[in-house]
Design a protein around this motif. Structure first.
Motif, PDB file in Angstrom:
ATOM      1  N   ASP A   1       0.753  -0.997  -0.206  1.00  0.00           N
ATOM      2  CA  ASP A   1      -0.134   0.066  -0.045  1.00  0.00           C
ATOM      3  C   ASP A   1       0.871   1.187   0.075  1.00  0.00           C
TER       4      ASP A   1
ATOM      5  N   GLU B   1       1.449   3.759   2.034  1.00  0.00           N
ATOM      6  CA  GLU B   1       2.091   3.993   3.281  1.00  0.00           C
ATOM      7  C   GLU B   1       3.341   3.266   3.480  1.00  0.00           C
ATOM      8  N   GLU B   2       3.286   1.850   3.287  1.00  0.00           N
ATOM      9  CA  GLU B   2       4.271   1.058   3.374  1.00  0.00           C
ATOM     10  C   GLU B   2       5.355   1.404   2.175  1.00  0.00           C
TER      11      GLU B   2
ATOM     12  N   VAL C   1       5.900   4.295   0.702  1.00  0.00           N
ATOM     13  CA  VAL C   1       6.644   5.523   1.132  1.00  0.00           C
ATOM     14  C   VAL C   1       7.644   5.412   2.210  1.00  0.00           C
ATOM     15  N   ILE C   2       7.128   4.678   3.295  1.00  0.00           N
ATOM     16  CA  ILE C   2       8.234   4.469   4.390  1.00  0.00           C
ATOM     17  C   ILE C   2       9.253   3.788   4.039  1.00  0.00           C
TER      18      ILE C   2
ATOM     19  N   ASP D   1      -0.799  13.390   0.394  1.00  0.00           N
ATOM     20  CA  ASP D   1      -0.693  11.988   1.023  1.00  0.00           C
ATOM     21  C   ASP D   1       0.749  11.467   1.395  1.00  0.00           C
ATOM     22  N   ILE D   2       1.507  11.748   0.377  1.00  0.00           N
ATOM     23  CA  ILE D   2       3.092  11.205   0.687  1.00  0.00           C
ATOM     24  C   ILE D   2       3.650  12.080   1.949  1.00  0.00           C
TER      25      ILE D   2
ATOM     26  N   LYS E   1       2.047  13.846   4.225  1.00  0.00           N
ATOM     27  CA  LYS E   1       1.497  13.148   5.620  1.00  0.00           C
ATOM     28  C   LYS E   1       1.891  11.701   6.105  1.00  0.00           C
ATOM     29  N   ILE E   2       2.181  11.052   5.114  1.00  0.00           N
ATOM     30  CA  ILE E   2       2.790   9.771   5.693  1.00  0.00           C
ATOM     31  C   ILE E   2       4.086   9.823   6.268  1.00  0.00           C
TER      32      ILE E   2
ATOM     33  N   ASN F   1       3.825  11.788   9.428  1.00  0.00           N
ATOM     34  CA  ASN F   1       3.346  10.714  10.685  1.00  0.00           C
ATOM     35  C   ASN F   1       4.498   9.624  11.029  1.00  0.00           C
ATOM     36  N   ALA F   2       5.316   9.343  10.235  1.00  0.00           N
ATOM     37  CA  ALA F   2       6.354   8.209  10.404  1.00  0.00           C
ATOM     38  C   ALA F   2       7.373   8.847  11.270  1.00  0.00           C
TER      39      ALA F   2
END
Length: 368
Positions: A298, A300-301, A303-304, A329-330, A332-333, A336-337
């Motif tokens: 997904d 989130e995974e 990008v991180i 969105d990127i 924010k990810i 947050n990370a």
């Protein structure tokens, strides 16, 4: 330690790091740093296209570092130049990346169908043209790109031609199975573009030529087929000039990483490319919207992992499943990370510094 305490400690570390950031980035906020790590594509072929307006606004607001063009974004030179002029003129802390894929052969976004000329494929170039003529043709290609204000060409392809069933072989994207010949012709490509202040990107690290599967579609496993000699063109070319990136592929190779494909792998980027091969320039992912990534991870995974692996630029074509809020969105990810302790603030600083250094080199080269 409970969740609240962990969150507080992460927040304190986050604030402390950026409060003590070096003067070089004192004027850059975290949002601006993250924005420099993103290149997006768009839908449309004129300045009136909704997709172009969205991506140009993202650029103006510092949400992205640059824009990549595909073939269907190019109706003709007039419309193309109107779009690139708007992007080029965008007021940013650093020059926007205006990027394209122009290898020659079947991978050239500016071609005879949209008003430009066709160039030979890598295979044909190495088989039918001597080095002098190759240099002349690549110089003409670079001039064509420069005249439309492009400053990044995601090429040359330095994969070895090792498998007749691979997409690289079928589309004639490899110069040869001989790493020395690949090095020879790829160097002419790099030099011609550097002379026009255009960044090139060696791809697809650590080598895509041995696999039958196509990462545009899904998972491709090179564990049993990858050869050490596939790294030789990178070793020969990575340090030839300052206008140089490395693009990392989505192939999986358990000899390097038993969990993640190359583009999401710290073992492949952080250790092999950066530590073992000493590359400290800008690393860019292959398109993270390709099937090998999108069908298995997904956003989130993706990008991180891509950030923690050591990539400096996350490239998304953002076309088939267009998301007008992708840059937000990127961002924010990543933020947050950082707060959750999943990404170290220093990782963002490192990428920002490398990107800004490269952009300053482009500007300096343009003035020569």
């Amino acid at each position: 330690m409970n969740f609240f305490m962990k969150k507080m400690l992460s927040l304190i570390a986050f604030i402390t790091f950026f409060a003590a950031a070096p003067a070089f980035s004192a004027e850059a906020s975290l949002d601006e740093m993250i924005g420099q790590m993103i290149i997006l594509g768009f839908k449309g072929n004129s300045t009136l296209s909704k997709g172009f307006r969205e991506v140009s606004n993202d650029l103006k607001e510092g949400k992205i570092s640059g824009v990549i063009f595909f073939e269907d974004n190019i109706k003709n030179k007039e419309h193309l130049d109107e779009m690139t002029q708007i992007l080029y003129s965008t007021r940013m802390a650093a020059r926007p990346f205006i990027a394209i894929d122009m290898e020659g052969g079947q991978v050239q976004r500016m071609n005879a169908e949209n008003g430009f000329i066709n160039y030979p494929s890598a295979k044909k170039m190495a088989e039918e043209y001597d080095i002098k003529k190759a240099g002349e043709l690549y110089s003409d290609m670079a001039q064509t790109l420069s005249s439309s204000l492009f400053n990044v060409n995601f090429a040359p392809c330095v994969d070895l031609d090792l498998n007749e069933n691979s997409i690289l072989h079928k589309k004639e994207r490899s110069y040869s199975s001989d790493p020395n010949k690949v090095t020879l012709y790829a160097y002419e490509f790099i030099k011609a573009h550097s002379d026009k202040a255009i960044v090139t990107a060696l791809k697809h690290f650590p080598g895509h030529g041995s696999v039958s599967e196509d990462t545009h579609l899904n998972f491709a496993d090179a564990t049993a087929t990858h050869k050490d000699e596939e790294l030789l063109p990178y070793e020969n070319l990575m340090f030839k000039n300052d206008l140089q990136m490395v693009m990392v592929s989505h192939i999986f190779d358990s000899n390097y990483d038993e969990i993640y494909p190359a583009s999401l792998s710290y073992e492949t980027i952080g250790k092999l490319l950066r530590r073992n091969m000493n590359f400290n320039g800008v690393v860019v992912t292959d398109d993270l919207d390709m099937g090998a990534i999108r069908q298995n991870y997904d956003l989130e995974e993706t990008v991180i992992q891509a950030v923690n692996a050591g990539n400096d630029i996350l490239l998304f074509s953002n076309r088939e499943r267009h998301n007008p809020n992708l840059a937000d969105d990127i961002n924010k990810i990543i933020k947050n990370a950082i707060l959750d302790g999943l990404i170290e603030p220093s990782r963002i600083q490192e990428s920002y510094d490398r990107i800004i250094k490269l952009k300053k080199t482009i500007v300096a080269s343009e003035k020569k």
